[in-house]
Design a protein around this motif. Structure first.
Motif, PDB file in Angstrom:
ATOM      1  N   GLN A   1       0.811  -1.216   0.000  1.00 29.48           N
ATOM      2  CA  GLN A   1       0.000   0.000   0.000  1.00 29.48           C
ATOM      3  C   GLN A   1       0.846   1.269   0.000  1.00 29.48           C
ATOM      4  O   GLN A   1       0.697   2.131  -0.851  1.00 29.48           O
ATOM      5  N   HIS A   2       1.738   1.378   0.975  1.00 29.50           N
ATOM      6  CA  HIS A   2       2.552   2.595   1.095  1.00 29.50           C
ATOM      7  C   HIS A   2       3.879   2.246   1.762  1.00 29.50           C
ATOM      8  O   HIS A   2       3.927   1.916   2.954  1.00 29.50           O
ATOM      9  N   ALA A   3       4.961   2.309   1.003  1.00 24.64           N
ATOM     10  CA  ALA A   3       6.293   2.044   1.538  1.00 24.64           C
ATOM     11  C   ALA A   3       6.988   3.362   1.858  1.00 24.64           C
ATOM     12  O   ALA A   3       6.984   4.290   1.044  1.00 24.64           O
ATOM     13  N   LEU A   4       7.578   3.429   3.033  1.00 27.76           N
ATOM     14  CA  LEU A   4       8.364   4.593   3.443  1.00 27.76           C
ATOM     15  C   LEU A   4       9.837   4.182   3.434  1.00 27.76           C
ATOM     16  O   LEU A   4      10.229   3.222   4.097  1.00 27.76           O
ATOM     17  N   VAL A   5      10.641   4.916   2.667  1.00 30.48           N
ATOM     18  CA  VAL A   5      12.066   4.612   2.537  1.00 30.48           C
ATOM     19  C   VAL A   5      12.863   5.683   3.271  1.00 30.48           C
ATOM     20  O   VAL A   5      12.761   6.873   2.949  1.00 30.48           O
ATOM     21  N   ALA A   6      13.648   5.274   4.265  1.00 29.47           N
ATOM     22  CA  ALA A   6      14.500   6.206   5.005  1.00 29.47           C
ATOM     23  C   ALA A   6      15.810   6.358   4.243  1.00 29.47           C
ATOM     24  O   ALA A   6      16.549   5.385   4.064  1.00 29.47           O
ATOM     25  N   TRP A   7      16.098   7.582   3.795  1.00 37.25           N
ATOM     26  CA  TRP A   7      17.257   7.797   2.928  1.00 37.25           C
ATOM     27  C   TRP A   7      18.178   8.859   3.505  1.00 37.25           C
ATOM     28  O   TRP A   7      17.740   9.971   3.828  1.00 37.25           O
ATOM     29  N   ASP A   8      19.475   8.511   3.642  1.00 26.27           N
ATOM     30  CA  ASP A   8      20.468   9.491   4.076  1.00 26.27           C
ATOM     31  C   ASP A   8      21.729   9.435   3.218  1.00 26.27           C
ATOM     32  O   ASP A   8      22.738  10.055   3.543  1.00 26.27           O
TER      33      ASP A   8
ATOM     34  N   LEU B   1      13.900  -3.287  -3.904  1.00 28.73           N
ATOM     35  CA  LEU B   1      13.292  -2.997  -5.207  1.00 28.73           C
ATOM     36  C   LEU B   1      12.109  -3.915  -5.551  1.00 28.73           C
ATOM     37  O   LEU B   1      11.073  -3.416  -6.026  1.00 28.73           O
ATOM     38  N   PRO B   2      12.200  -5.232  -5.348  1.00 31.40           N
ATOM     39  CA  PRO B   2      11.050  -6.078  -5.694  1.00 31.40           C
ATOM     40  C   PRO B   2       9.786  -5.720  -4.918  1.00 31.40           C
ATOM     41  O   PRO B   2       8.676  -5.813  -5.460  1.00 31.40           O
ATOM     42  N   LEU B   3       9.920  -5.311  -3.649  1.00 33.14           N
ATOM     43  CA  LEU B   3       8.754  -4.905  -2.865  1.00 33.14           C
ATOM     44  C   LEU B   3       8.277  -3.519  -3.273  1.00 33.14           C
ATOM     45  O   LEU B   3       7.066  -3.263  -3.352  1.00 33.14           O
ATOM     46  N   LEU B   4       9.202  -2.610  -3.527  1.00 32.70           N
ATOM     47  CA  LEU B   4       8.821  -1.249  -3.898  1.00 32.70           C
ATOM     48  C   LEU B   4       8.063  -1.229  -5.217  1.00 32.70           C
ATOM     49  O   LEU B   4       7.156  -0.418  -5.404  1.00 32.70           O
ATOM     50  N   ARG B   5       8.417  -2.111  -6.146  1.00 34.47           N
ATOM     51  CA  ARG B   5       7.724  -2.171  -7.431  1.00 34.47           C
ATOM     52  C   ARG B   5       6.253  -2.566  -7.262  1.00 34.47           C
ATOM     53  O   ARG B   5       5.412  -2.224  -8.094  1.00 34.47           O
TER      54      ARG B   5
ATOM     55  N   SER C   1       4.433  -1.770  -4.581  1.00 31.97           N
ATOM     56  CA  SER C   1       3.759  -0.849  -3.671  1.00 31.97           C
ATOM     57  C   SER C   1       3.010   0.229  -4.450  1.00 31.97           C
ATOM     58  O   SER C   1       3.535   0.804  -5.403  1.00 31.97           O
ATOM     59  N   GLN C   2       1.785   0.520  -4.043  1.00 34.33           N
ATOM     60  CA  GLN C   2       0.986   1.536  -4.725  1.00 34.33           C
ATOM     61  C   GLN C   2       1.561   2.937  -4.542  1.00 34.33           C
ATOM     62  O   GLN C   2       1.377   3.811  -5.386  1.00 34.33           O
ATOM     63  N   ARG C   3       2.250   3.141  -3.441  1.00 36.84           N
ATOM     64  CA  ARG C   3       2.800   4.466  -3.135  1.00 36.84           C
ATOM     65  C   ARG C   3       4.139   4.298  -2.439  1.00 36.84           C
ATOM     66  O   ARG C   3       4.282   3.436  -1.565  1.00 36.84           O
ATOM     67  N   VAL C   4       5.119   5.096  -2.826  1.00 33.78           N
ATOM     68  CA  VAL C   4       6.444   5.054  -2.199  1.00 33.78           C
ATOM     69  C   VAL C   4       6.840   6.479  -1.827  1.00 33.78           C
ATOM     70  O   VAL C   4       6.829   7.377  -2.667  1.00 33.78           O
ATOM     71  N   THR C   5       7.176   6.672  -0.569  1.00 29.29           N
ATOM     72  CA  THR C   5       7.660   7.968  -0.087  1.00 29.29           C
ATOM     73  C   THR C   5       9.081   7.806   0.404  1.00 29.29           C
ATOM     74  O   THR C   5       9.375   6.927   1.214  1.00 29.29           O
ATOM     75  N   LEU C   6       9.970   8.642  -0.115  1.00 30.12           N
ATOM     76  CA  LEU C   6      11.359   8.642   0.311  1.00 30.12           C
ATOM     77  C   LEU C   6      11.552   9.815   1.263  1.00 30.12           C
ATOM     78  O   LEU C   6      11.360  10.973   0.888  1.00 30.12           O
ATOM     79  N   VAL C   7      11.888   9.511   2.496  1.00 30.56           N
ATOM     80  CA  VAL C   7      11.998  10.556   3.509  1.00 30.56           C
ATOM     81  C   VAL C   7      13.460  10.810   3.856  1.00 30.56           C
ATOM     82  O   VAL C   7      14.250   9.886   4.018  1.00 30.56           O
ATOM     83  N   MET C   8      13.802  12.091   3.919  1.00 31.73           N
ATOM     84  CA  MET C   8      15.127  12.513   4.362  1.00 31.73           C
ATOM     85  C   MET C   8      14.929  13.355   5.616  1.00 31.73           C
ATOM     86  O   MET C   8      14.241  14.381   5.584  1.00 31.73           O
ATOM     87  N   LEU C   9      15.511  12.898   6.702  1.00 30.84           N
ATOM     88  CA  LEU C   9      15.373  13.602   7.970  1.00 30.84           C
ATOM     89  C   LEU C   9      16.481  14.635   8.130  1.00 30.84           C
ATOM     90  O   LEU C   9      17.658  14.321   7.969  1.00 30.84           O
ATOM     91  N   ASN C  10      16.067  15.857   8.414  1.00 29.43           N
ATOM     92  CA  ASN C  10      17.007  16.966   8.639  1.00 29.43           C
ATOM     93  C   ASN C  10      18.046  17.070   7.515  1.00 29.43           C
ATOM     94  O   ASN C  10      19.253  17.126   7.774  1.00 29.43           O
ATOM     95  N   PRO C  11      17.626  17.084   6.240  1.00 27.48           N
ATOM     96  CA  PRO C  11      18.597  17.104   5.133  1.00 27.48           C
ATOM     97  C   PRO C  11      19.257  18.466   4.986  1.00 27.48           C
ATOM     98  O   PRO C  11      18.707  19.489   5.374  1.00 27.48           O
TER      99      PRO C  11
ATOM    100  N   ILE D   1      18.487   9.798  -5.826  1.00 30.20           N
ATOM    101  CA  ILE D   1      17.947   8.457  -5.609  1.00 30.20           C
ATOM    102  C   ILE D   1      16.548   8.337  -6.198  1.00 30.20           C
ATOM    103  O   ILE D   1      16.133   7.247  -6.634  1.00 30.20           O
ATOM    104  N   ALA D   2      15.800   9.434  -6.252  1.00 27.32           N
ATOM    105  CA  ALA D   2      14.484   9.404  -6.882  1.00 27.32           C
ATOM    106  C   ALA D   2      14.610   9.096  -8.367  1.00 27.32           C
ATOM    107  O   ALA D   2      13.801   8.347  -8.938  1.00 27.32           O
ATOM    108  N   ILE D   3      15.625   9.656  -9.027  1.00 30.83           N
ATOM    109  CA  ILE D   3      15.864   9.371 -10.444  1.00 30.83           C
ATOM    110  C   ILE D   3      16.252   7.904 -10.620  1.00 30.83           C
ATOM    111  O   ILE D   3      15.793   7.228 -11.546  1.00 30.83           O
ATOM    112  N   PHE D   4      17.108   7.409  -9.729  1.00 30.85           N
ATOM    113  CA  PHE D   4      17.495   5.994  -9.777  1.00 30.85           C
ATOM    114  C   PHE D   4      16.264   5.099  -9.692  1.00 30.85           C
ATOM    115  O   PHE D   4      16.107   4.150 -10.477  1.00 30.85           O
ATOM    116  N   LEU D   5      15.356   5.387  -8.766  1.00 30.99           N
ATOM    117  CA  LEU D   5      14.160   4.566  -8.594  1.00 30.99           C
ATOM    118  C   LEU D   5      13.223   4.699  -9.791  1.00 30.99           C
ATOM    119  O   LEU D   5      12.590   3.722 -10.211  1.00 30.99           O
ATOM    120  N   ALA D   6      13.130   5.901 -10.350  1.00 41.19           N
ATOM    121  CA  ALA D   6      12.273   6.102 -11.514  1.00 41.19           C
ATOM    122  C   ALA D   6      12.724   5.233 -12.681  1.00 41.19           C
ATOM    123  O   ALA D   6      11.904   4.740 -13.462  1.00 41.19           O
TER     124      ALA D   6
END
Length: 262
Positions: free
Chosen positions: A137-144, A157-161, A163-173, A188-193
């Motif tokens: 349904q919605h995968a949250l990816v912690a990215w630093d 990647l196999p699970l993210l493909r 998932s209906q929705r993927v959010t990549l979160v960067m904390l305090n970037p 990383i968003a371009i890589f995933l695209a």
């Protein structure tokens, strides 16, 4: 590309059913071969084997009811060694969060982190309480931008493909946290695209006094995520596990399945 081989830890604890159910659902969606692995120590072979064989039979019955290719394996290795060896021959290992009453279960209290840091494979850790019937349904990816986070994204990647929705979160970037146009998360968003995964990049500032692990857990609840993907931060030193703060917090207080890679 899907996962081809998934291993799930099977034992006689109450948590075994939930992780077996979820592993079966993933195997069916990925068209993967599912292996249920259990341990019967030589020190108490008869009693342990009787209970474990019963657990493996339940795994087998459930997996076949899903029309999933499956097999069961019984090992006399210690549980940590068995899971690490089995994981190294698979694409994904599924096991449970350590329970507060681990003394009654007989499981090592540091089992998830030990396997995550030593197996070289992604580990999907299922909370020890609750029922989890989907990860799509919605995968949250912690990215630093770290090595561990990079490994986790690739392994997920196999699970993210699926998932209906993927959010990549960067904390305090910081603006310097990306090599692409100075915009955090753009690279990383371009890589995933390019892997046909469209993501929403979220730059989030943690509340004052809140740790990274606490902020991630808060976000998963706020965004109604059903999967968290993150790097396992730590250093295996001799027989000691030294964990990063975020990893330790997540393993202690997780409220959703977490895919970790090291």
């Amino acid at each position: 590309m899907n996962y081809k081989t998934i291993v799930v830890h099977v034992d006689a604890t109450p948590q075994a059913h939930e992780r077996t159910v979820l592993a079966g659902i993933i195997a069916r969606s990925q068209q993967a071969h599912l292996i249920g692995t259990a341990t019967a120590p030589l020190s108490n072979l008869y009693e342990a084997s009787r209970r474990i064989i019963g657990a493996l039979e339940r795994f087998d019955t459930h997996s076949r009811s899903l029309d999933v290719s499956c097999e069961r394996r019984l090992s006399d290795h210690d549980i940590q060694t068995n899971l690490i060896l089995q994981a190294r021959q698979a694409d994904l290992l599924v096991l449970s969060q350590s329970s507060a009453d681990h003394d009654d279960s007989g499981l090592p209290p540091d089992l998830p982190e030990h396997v995550a840091l030593h197996s070289g494979r992604p580990v999907l850790i299922v909370p020890c309480t609750g029922t989890y019937l989907h990860l799509d349904q919605h995968a949250l990816v912690a990215w630093d931008g770290s090595r561990a986070a990079t490994r986790a994204v690739a392994d997920a990647l196999p699970l993210l493909r699926h998932s209906q929705r993927v959010t990549l979160v960067m904390l305090n970037p910081s603006p310097q946290s990306s090599i692409h146009a100075g915009k955090p998360g753009a690279d990383i968003a371009i890589f995933l695209a390019r892997h046909d995964i469209q993501v929403q990049v979220l730059a989030h500032t943690a509340a004052l006094g809140m740790s990274v692990g606490e902020a991630l857990l808060s976000l998963t609840e706020k965004l109604n995520a059903d999967l968290l993907v993150m790097g396992a931060y730590g250093h295996p030193r001799w027989n000691e596990i030294v964990l990063g703060g975020a990893t330790r917090t997540l393993l202690r207080s997780m409220t959703l399945p977490v895919l970790m890679s090291h």
